[in-house]
Motif scaffolding. Structure first.
Motif, short mmCIF file in Angstrom:
data_model
loop_
_atom_site.label_atom_id
_atom_site.label_comp_id
_atom_site.label_asym_id
_atom_site.label_seq_id
_atom_site.Cartn_x
_atom_site.Cartn_y
_atom_site.Cartn_z
N VAL A 42 -3.28 -18.72 28.34
CA VAL A 42 -3.95 -17.64 29.32
C VAL A 42 -5.05 -18.56 30.06
O VAL A 42 -5.46 -18.43 31.32
CB VAL A 42 -4.80 -16.54 28.50
N LEU A 43 -5.89 -19.23 29.46
CA LEU A 43 -6.92 -20.28 30.01
C LEU A 43 -6.46 -21.20 31.12
O LEU A 43 -6.76 -21.04 32.13
CB LEU A 43 -7.52 -20.97 28.91
N MET A 46 -5.48 -19.63 34.50
CA MET A 46 -6.29 -19.48 35.66
C MET A 46 -6.36 -20.63 36.36
O MET A 46 -7.52 -20.18 37.36
CB MET A 46 -7.58 -19.14 34.49
N ASP A 67 -7.41 -27.02 40.08
CA ASP A 67 -8.79 -26.80 39.34
C ASP A 67 -8.78 -27.59 38.08
O ASP A 67 -8.02 -27.21 37.17
CB ASP A 67 -9.12 -25.38 39.21
N LEU A 69 -11.13 -27.41 35.55
CA LEU A 69 -12.02 -27.09 34.62
C LEU A 69 -11.13 -26.44 33.53
O LEU A 69 -11.23 -26.73 32.22
CB LEU A 69 -12.96 -26.06 35.04
N PRO A 70 -10.22 -25.48 34.03
CA PRO A 70 -9.58 -24.84 32.51
C PRO A 70 -8.69 -25.83 31.87
O PRO A 70 -8.57 -25.56 30.60
CB PRO A 70 -8.45 -23.78 33.45
N LEU A 73 -11.36 -27.12 29.45
CA LEU A 73 -11.48 -26.08 28.50
C LEU A 73 -10.33 -26.25 27.47
O LEU A 73 -10.86 -26.06 26.09
CB LEU A 73 -11.76 -24.87 29.21
N ILE A 74 -9.20 -26.19 27.97
CA ILE A 74 -8.27 -26.05 27.10
C ILE A 74 -8.22 -27.31 26.01
O ILE A 74 -7.74 -27.00 24.78
CB ILE A 74 -6.84 -25.93 28.02
#
Lengths: 116, 494
Positions: A42-43, A46, A67, A69-70, A73-74
């Motif tokens: 899901v992350l 995005m 991008d 950033l995801p 985060l992941i």
């Protein structure tokens, strides 16, 4: 692209929920590992459609960058998920040693002698 | 820099305790000193915030929205103080419960990691960082739960772990949705963009999803059954810390979510939360009435009181928010102390099953008086600390015209009194010939001392509520004031 990843996430969540609701420890464990990955997906989705975008390490100013950033985060989520999964394996193993069963329902069939 | 002390100190203490210290006695000394220093610092931080207003600090010096903001406002400072206080009381109580030789070397470091997770959860201004903080907190809670569990009890860790793993996976998904919806994970920017989106149905979906995730962590009906079976298996000092703090972190996030992050016009969400909270408090207290041992009764009570706080949150006025915060503060102190009373009972009677306890009023009247004050406070008898929170919640409910919900809350209060009476009759009043009172085990004297100090704190809140209500009102206004929060973190007017 969004539709594909949405479908994939849906299927992963469905499969992992099914596995978690099973009785056997191994299936429950796989279910939890899978659900963590479904959430990671899901992350990741995005980020948007990655086609036509350069990887965040390519320093080419003519191409738009994906991008990053995801993905960062992941990475964190994966590491944490791994730690929790490791703990979960040990917990299930300890319960297996103590109870000589790998069936989650059998755990709660008996009452502790000192319980009321 | 200073804002990170509540994060760095527990972290370094825990690491130091695991890697360097070999002797249990020395570990105890260092951890007590550290916990005491944390409490002193937290109190200083709270006075500083009330004097100079909230402060913000960016990790690594990257300004928002790129860096992670550590925001110290009133609610965060209040939560850090309560965490430090409960942690100190529980650490000291643990020393009396377990002898130096039998203490598990990982217990104290894990408690400090738990404190780190709680402090980071309440101070962070970033959704993904909140997830990381929750995981730090939960991983230490998993470990503490099973650290000293016996072969029978270890099975209760399984549902606890299962529901929390599920909620954590959903929390990652919530972070993903937030990033997709708002393009940011910074609280201030989320607040800003959510306001611009105003009325978008996707916001309601996001809010509902987030509410379920944090509702699981807080013990929201009907997803609470993992809690009342898991907490009683721990040593009582740890059960007191868990029972006092962990669900309240979920409450804090709900306050932040509804107050600061989302727009204030999501009536559908508030109605859902209100009725779920009614279910939580009513079924929680029924569960408490059905249990026959002290830790079981108290564990179910946690849920019932979490329901009160959620009811207050769902009313969405500054007054109701203040009520929720005041009630939360009272509840953390009183609930932990009641668990500790259970611990003293287990020392004196060698059990906390109410059919085998007894004679305590006769032999240890001081413990009896503290229990009575705490129990009456929990049920909301004036002028004790629980009364003010409940009174404010009821007033807020009447103002909002939610008569049915208020009626449920009042009935719940009566049932709370009933189940507290059950402990009172079973452990203190009952004359049980077969039950020895082991006053020769002198550990109960300092235990009662710790409980008495906590009771005095709760009495001070009850007898001089003006200052505390003022503080909670400020915190509530701050939570509901998006503009100032955005201004504080982003440095620009919205």
């Amino acid at each position: 692209m969004f539709l594909v990843s949405a479908l994939l996430v849906g299927i992963l969540f469905a499969v992992s929920t099914y596995l978690i609701l099973q009785g056997s420890f191994v299936r429950i464990l796989f279910g939890f590992i899978l659900i963590a990955n479904a959430a990671n997906l899901v992350l990741l989705s995005m980020t948007g459609d990655p086609r036509g975008r350069a990887a965040p390490v390519v320093l080419d100013e003519t191409v738009p960058m994906a991008d990053p950033l995801p993905q960062a985060l992941i990475l964190t989520a994966i590491v944490i998920g791994f730690a929790v999964a490791a703990y979960f394996v040990f917990l299930l193993y300890r319960i297996f040693l103590d109870w000589k069963t790998d069936d989650a329902l059998a755990l709660f069939a008996k009452k502790k002698p000192t319980d009321l | 820099m200073q804002a990170t002390f509540p994060l760095i100190v527990p972290f370094l203490t825990a690491i130091f305790g695991v890697l360097v210290i070999r002797s249990s006695a020395r570990r105890r000394m260092i951890f007590t000193a550290s916990a005491g220093a944390q409490l002193a610092y937290a109190v200083w931080m709270l006075t500083n915030v009330s004097a100079n207003g909230p402060t913000v600090m960016f990790l690594g010096g990257w300004s928002a929205p790129f860096g992670i903001a550590i925001v110290v406002d009133h609610i965060a400072a209040i939560m850090v103080v309560l965490t430090a206080l409960t942690a100190l009381a529980c650490i000291l109580f643990g020393f009396l419960e377990v002898s130096v030789r039998n203490e598990h070397p990982l217990r104290l470091p894990l408690v400090q990691f738990l404190v780190l997770g709680i402090n980071l959860s309440v101070m962070t201004g970033d959704l993904f960082n909140l997830f990381v903080a929750f995981e730090v907190m939960l991983l230490s809670s998993y470990a503490l739960l099973t650290l000293e569990a016996d072969d029978w009890d270890v099975r209760q860790a399984f549902p606890y772990l299962a529901i929390n793993l599920f909620a954590s996976a959903l929390l990652v998904a919530v972070c993903g949705f937030a990033y997709g919806l708002f393009g940011t994970l910074n609280f201030a920017q989320i607040a800003q963009r959510a306001q611009e989106m105003g009325g978008d149905p996707l916001l309601v979906a996001f809010g509902m999803f987030a509410m379920i995730v944090f509702g699981i962590k807080a013990g929201l009906f009907p997803l609470y059954y993992w809690l009342p079976n898991a907490y009683p298996i721990m040593p009582i000092a740890l059960a007191a810390l868990f029972g006092g703090m962990l669900t309240k972190v979920g409450i804090y996030v709900l306050l932040r979510l509804f107050g600061t992050l989302l727009p204030h016009d999501m009536d559908y969400l508030y109605t859902t939360l209100a009725w779920l909270s009614a279910g939580t408090m009513f079924f929680g207290v029924l569960g408490a009435a059905s249990r026959t041992y002290i830790r079981g009764i108290l564990s179910f009570h946690i849920l019932s009181q979490v329901g009160f706080m959620m009811l207050a949150i769902s009313l969405m006025t500054p007054y109701a928010f203040a009520a929720a915060i005041l009630y939360m503060g009272h509840n953390i102190i009183v609930k932990s102390s009641l668990f500790l009373v259970g611990g003293a009972t287990m020392v004196l009677n060698r059990t906390d099953r109410l059919d085998r306890t007894g004679n305590l009023w006769e032999r240890t009247p001081v413990l009896g008086v503290t229990f009575l004050l705490l129990a009456l406070s929990l049920s909301g008898i004036p002028p004790l600390s629980g009364f003010w929170g409940k009174y404010m919640i009821v007033v807020a409910g009447f103002t909002a015209g939610e008569y049915v919900l208020v009626a449920i809350a009042i009935i719940t209060g009566l049932l709370t009194l009933f189940s507290m009476l059950k402990i009172w009759l079973g452990a203190f009043w009952q004359k049980n010939e077969a039950t020895p009172v082991r006053t020769d085990d002198r550990a109960w004297v300092p235990m009662t001392g710790i409980i008495a100090v906590m009771t005095v704190i709760s009495l001070v809140i009850g007898l001089f509520p003006e200052y505390f209500i003022q503080l909670c009102m400020t915190a509530a206004h701050e939570l509901l004031d998006k503009e100032s929060y955005i201004q504080l973190v982003l440095g620009t007017a919205p």
